[in-house]
Scaffold this motif. Structure first.
Motif, PDB file in Angstrom:
ATOM      1  N   GLN A  74     -12.135  -2.827   6.225  1.00  0.00           N
ATOM      2  CA  GLN A  74     -11.782  -2.126   7.468  1.00  0.00           C
ATOM      3  C   GLN A  74     -12.672  -2.583   8.616  1.00  0.00           C
ATOM      4  O   GLN A  74     -12.200  -2.796   9.736  1.00  0.00           O
ATOM      5  CB  GLN A  74     -11.907  -0.619   7.269  1.00  0.00           C
ATOM      6  CG  GLN A  74     -11.495   0.187   8.505  1.00  0.00           C
ATOM      7  CD  GLN A  74     -11.704   1.672   8.303  1.00  0.00           C
ATOM      8  OE1 GLN A  74     -12.583   2.087   7.563  1.00  0.00           O
ATOM      9  NE2 GLN A  74     -10.893   2.479   8.954  1.00  0.00           N
ATOM     10  N   ASP A  83     -11.573  -5.962   9.797  1.00  0.00           N
ATOM     11  CA  ASP A  83     -10.364  -5.867  10.615  1.00  0.00           C
ATOM     12  C   ASP A  83     -10.669  -5.303  11.994  1.00  0.00           C
ATOM     13  O   ASP A  83     -10.158  -5.790  13.008  1.00  0.00           O
ATOM     14  CB  ASP A  83      -9.343  -4.981   9.893  1.00  0.00           C
ATOM     15  CG  ASP A  83      -8.039  -4.852  10.657  1.00  0.00           C
ATOM     16  OD1 ASP A  83      -7.277  -5.840  10.710  1.00  0.00           O
ATOM     17  OD2 ASP A  83      -7.780  -3.759  11.202  1.00  0.00           O
ATOM     18  N   GLY A 114      -4.327  -7.997  -1.439  1.00  0.00           N
ATOM     19  CA  GLY A 114      -3.433  -7.348  -0.481  1.00  0.00           C
ATOM     20  C   GLY A 114      -3.877  -7.524   0.956  1.00  0.00           C
ATOM     21  O   GLY A 114      -3.055  -7.786   1.851  1.00  0.00           O
ATOM     22  N   TYR A 163      -3.324 -11.068   2.091  1.00  0.00           N
ATOM     23  CA  TYR A 163      -1.899 -11.397   2.216  1.00  0.00           C
ATOM     24  C   TYR A 163      -1.294 -10.880   3.525  1.00  0.00           C
ATOM     25  O   TYR A 163      -0.616 -11.607   4.236  1.00  0.00           O
ATOM     26  CB  TYR A 163      -1.118 -10.830   1.032  1.00  0.00           C
ATOM     27  CG  TYR A 163       0.371 -11.072   1.117  1.00  0.00           C
ATOM     28  CD1 TYR A 163       0.896 -12.321   0.818  1.00  0.00           C
ATOM     29  CD2 TYR A 163       1.251 -10.054   1.495  1.00  0.00           C
ATOM     30  CE1 TYR A 163       2.258 -12.553   0.892  1.00  0.00           C
ATOM     31  CE2 TYR A 163       2.611 -10.275   1.576  1.00  0.00           C
ATOM     32  CZ  TYR A 163       3.110 -11.532   1.269  1.00  0.00           C
ATOM     33  OH  TYR A 163       4.460 -11.752   1.354  1.00  0.00           O
ATOM     34  N   GLY A 164      -1.533  -9.615   3.829  1.00  0.00           N
ATOM     35  CA  GLY A 164      -0.868  -9.031   4.989  1.00  0.00           C
ATOM     36  C   GLY A 164      -1.780  -8.417   6.031  1.00  0.00           C
ATOM     37  O   GLY A 164      -1.308  -7.858   7.013  1.00  0.00           O
ATOM     38  N   GLY A 165      -3.107  -8.491   5.831  1.00  0.00           N
ATOM     39  CA  GLY A 165      -4.033  -7.854   6.752  1.00  0.00           C
ATOM     40  C   GLY A 165      -4.335  -6.432   6.315  1.00  0.00           C
ATOM     41  O   GLY A 165      -3.556  -5.807   5.574  1.00  0.00           O
ATOM     42  N   GLY A 218      -4.382  -3.606   8.020  1.00  0.00           N
ATOM     43  CA  GLY A 218      -3.483  -2.579   8.529  1.00  0.00           C
ATOM     44  C   GLY A 218      -2.229  -2.441   7.685  1.00  0.00           C
ATOM     45  O   GLY A 218      -1.841  -1.326   7.303  1.00  0.00           O
ATOM     46  N   LYS A 219      -1.576  -3.555   7.379  1.00  0.00           N
ATOM     47  CA  LYS A 219      -0.367  -3.509   6.561  1.00  0.00           C
ATOM     48  C   LYS A 219      -0.674  -3.027   5.150  1.00  0.00           C
ATOM     49  O   LYS A 219       0.095  -2.248   4.574  1.00  0.00           O
ATOM     50  CB  LYS A 219       0.279  -4.893   6.509  1.00  0.00           C
ATOM     51  CG  LYS A 219       0.895  -5.337   7.831  1.00  0.00           C
ATOM     52  CD  LYS A 219       1.563  -6.696   7.676  1.00  0.00           C
ATOM     53  CE  LYS A 219       2.190  -7.144   8.996  1.00  0.00           C
ATOM     54  NZ  LYS A 219       2.833  -8.479   8.870  1.00  0.00           N
ATOM     55  N   PHE A 220      -1.792  -3.504   4.614  1.00  0.00           N
ATOM     56  CA  PHE A 220      -2.157  -3.077   3.264  1.00  0.00           C
ATOM     57  C   PHE A 220      -2.428  -1.580   3.231  1.00  0.00           C
ATOM     58  O   PHE A 220      -2.017  -0.885   2.282  1.00  0.00           O
ATOM     59  CB  PHE A 220      -3.392  -3.836   2.790  1.00  0.00           C
ATOM     60  CG  PHE A 220      -3.908  -3.353   1.464  1.00  0.00           C
ATOM     61  CD1 PHE A 220      -3.298  -3.733   0.289  1.00  0.00           C
ATOM     62  CD2 PHE A 220      -5.007  -2.502   1.413  1.00  0.00           C
ATOM     63  CE1 PHE A 220      -3.770  -3.285  -0.938  1.00  0.00           C
ATOM     64  CE2 PHE A 220      -5.481  -2.052   0.188  1.00  0.00           C
ATOM     65  CZ  PHE A 220      -4.862  -2.440  -0.982  1.00  0.00           C
ATOM     66  N   ARG A 266      -1.192   0.776   5.191  1.00  0.00           N
ATOM     67  CA  ARG A 266       0.077   1.506   5.295  1.00  0.00           C
ATOM     68  C   ARG A 266       0.826   1.505   3.969  1.00  0.00           C
ATOM     69  O   ARG A 266       1.389   2.525   3.558  1.00  0.00           O
ATOM     70  CB  ARG A 266       0.935   0.902   6.400  1.00  0.00           C
ATOM     71  CG  ARG A 266       0.423   1.200   7.813  1.00  0.00           C
ATOM     72  CD  ARG A 266       1.452   0.840   8.861  1.00  0.00           C
ATOM     73  NE  ARG A 266       1.684  -0.602   8.923  1.00  0.00           N
ATOM     74  CZ  ARG A 266       0.986  -1.426   9.679  1.00  0.00           C
ATOM     75  NH1 ARG A 266      -0.003  -0.973  10.442  1.00  0.00           N
ATOM     76  NH2 ARG A 266       1.271  -2.711   9.691  1.00  0.00           N
ATOM     77  N   LEU A 267       0.822   0.351   3.285  1.00  0.00           N
ATOM     78  CA  LEU A 267       1.481   0.277   1.983  1.00  0.00           C
ATOM     79  C   LEU A 267       0.799   1.180   0.966  1.00  0.00           C
ATOM     80  O   LEU A 267       1.462   1.889   0.195  1.00  0.00           O
ATOM     81  CB  LEU A 267       1.478  -1.169   1.492  1.00  0.00           C
ATOM     82  CG  LEU A 267       2.058  -1.421   0.096  1.00  0.00           C
ATOM     83  CD1 LEU A 267       3.532  -1.052   0.068  1.00  0.00           C
ATOM     84  CD2 LEU A 267       1.863  -2.873  -0.309  1.00  0.00           C
ATOM     85  N   ARG A 318       1.552   4.828   1.426  1.00  0.00           N
ATOM     86  CA  ARG A 318       2.898   5.205   1.008  1.00  0.00           C
ATOM     87  C   ARG A 318       3.053   5.278  -0.500  1.00  0.00           C
ATOM     88  O   ARG A 318       3.822   6.108  -1.009  1.00  0.00           O
ATOM     89  CB  ARG A 318       3.908   4.198   1.568  1.00  0.00           C
ATOM     90  CG  ARG A 318       4.066   4.254   3.077  1.00  0.00           C
ATOM     91  CD  ARG A 318       4.904   3.079   3.564  1.00  0.00           C
ATOM     92  NE  ARG A 318       4.975   3.053   5.018  1.00  0.00           N
ATOM     93  CZ  ARG A 318       5.475   2.037   5.723  1.00  0.00           C
ATOM     94  NH1 ARG A 318       5.936   0.958   5.078  1.00  0.00           N
ATOM     95  NH2 ARG A 318       5.503   2.089   7.038  1.00  0.00           N
TER      96      ARG A 318
END
Length: 212
Positions: free
Chosen positions: A57, A60, A135, A138-140, A142-144, A146-147, A150
């Motif tokens: 974090q 990022d 993770g 792969y997607g940064g 923020g995206k990780f 959020r995934l 969820r």
């Protein structure tokens, strides 16, 4: 590589000191019982996953990877430094826990089961930490995040329901003596090699993901 280790090591060290103080307080109040072992296993998960998530974090938020991209450091060195740090602190925390259990365990059966539980928690924690790195690369972050937000609540709810519905009666019916025998039959050297191999595979996957 040393710069990456030093930067993230403060997060691991601070979190480990906080968790160790909490565990020590619990042991001083209640002694070494089943609840204390459960707490120590949970703390090992929190240490590795918590420090990993906090460090990523921060990367990022502060643009750490963009800055690291301007330095003479390879992707392999960057990723392996992060994996190495999580591994070192995970094993260090496990060693402290093992020392406490060997010193304070009220019986040999308790020692065998507690030792197996702490090994399992450390293995799961390091595996999940490796998946976090994959993770994020792969997607940064923020995206990780959020995934994870969820899927994790659903997993936390669904798995206990499945266990309770289909396996609980069989689990409760297992005699304690059988659990002790099973845990005592584990070859720790082979388990260590197996866990390290899985962690190494996640490291290679993270390097590939970061490069691509």
């Amino acid at each position: 590589m040393l710069g990456v280790l030093k930067k993230d090591a403060y997060t691991y060290l601070l979190l480990m000191l906080i968790l160790s103080a909490f565990t020590g307080l619990t042991l001083s109040m209640d002694g070494m019982d089943r609840g204390a072992v459960m707490l120590m296993g949970t703390m090992s998960l929190i240490l590795v996953l918590g420090a990993t998530s906090i460090s990523e974090q921060n990367e990022d938020k502060m643009g750490g990877y963009r800055l690291l991209g301007t330095l003479p450091i390879t992707v392999w060195e960057l990723v392996s430094a992060k994996f190495l740090l999580a591994f070192v602190f995970g094993i260090l925390n496990l060693s402290v826990g093992m020392a406490l259990i060997h010193r304070l365990a009220p019986s040999s059966e308790f020692l065998i089961l507690a030792r197996f539980y702490l090994w399992a928690c450390t293995f799961v924690g390091l595996t999940l930490a490796g998946l976090v790195f994959v993770g994020v690369f792969y997607g940064g972050f923020g995206k990780f995040l959020r995934l994870a937000m969820r899927t994790l609540p659903a997993i936390v709810v669904i798995i206990p329901i499945i266990v309770r519905r289909f396996f609980w009666e069989d689990i409760v019916a297992i005699p304690i003596s059988s659990m002790v025998t099973m845990a005592d039959s584990v070859h720790w050297g082979i388990l260590m090699i197996f866990g390290t191999m899985i962690y190494g595979c996640l490291l290679l996957l993270a390097v590939w993901t970061k490069k691509n």
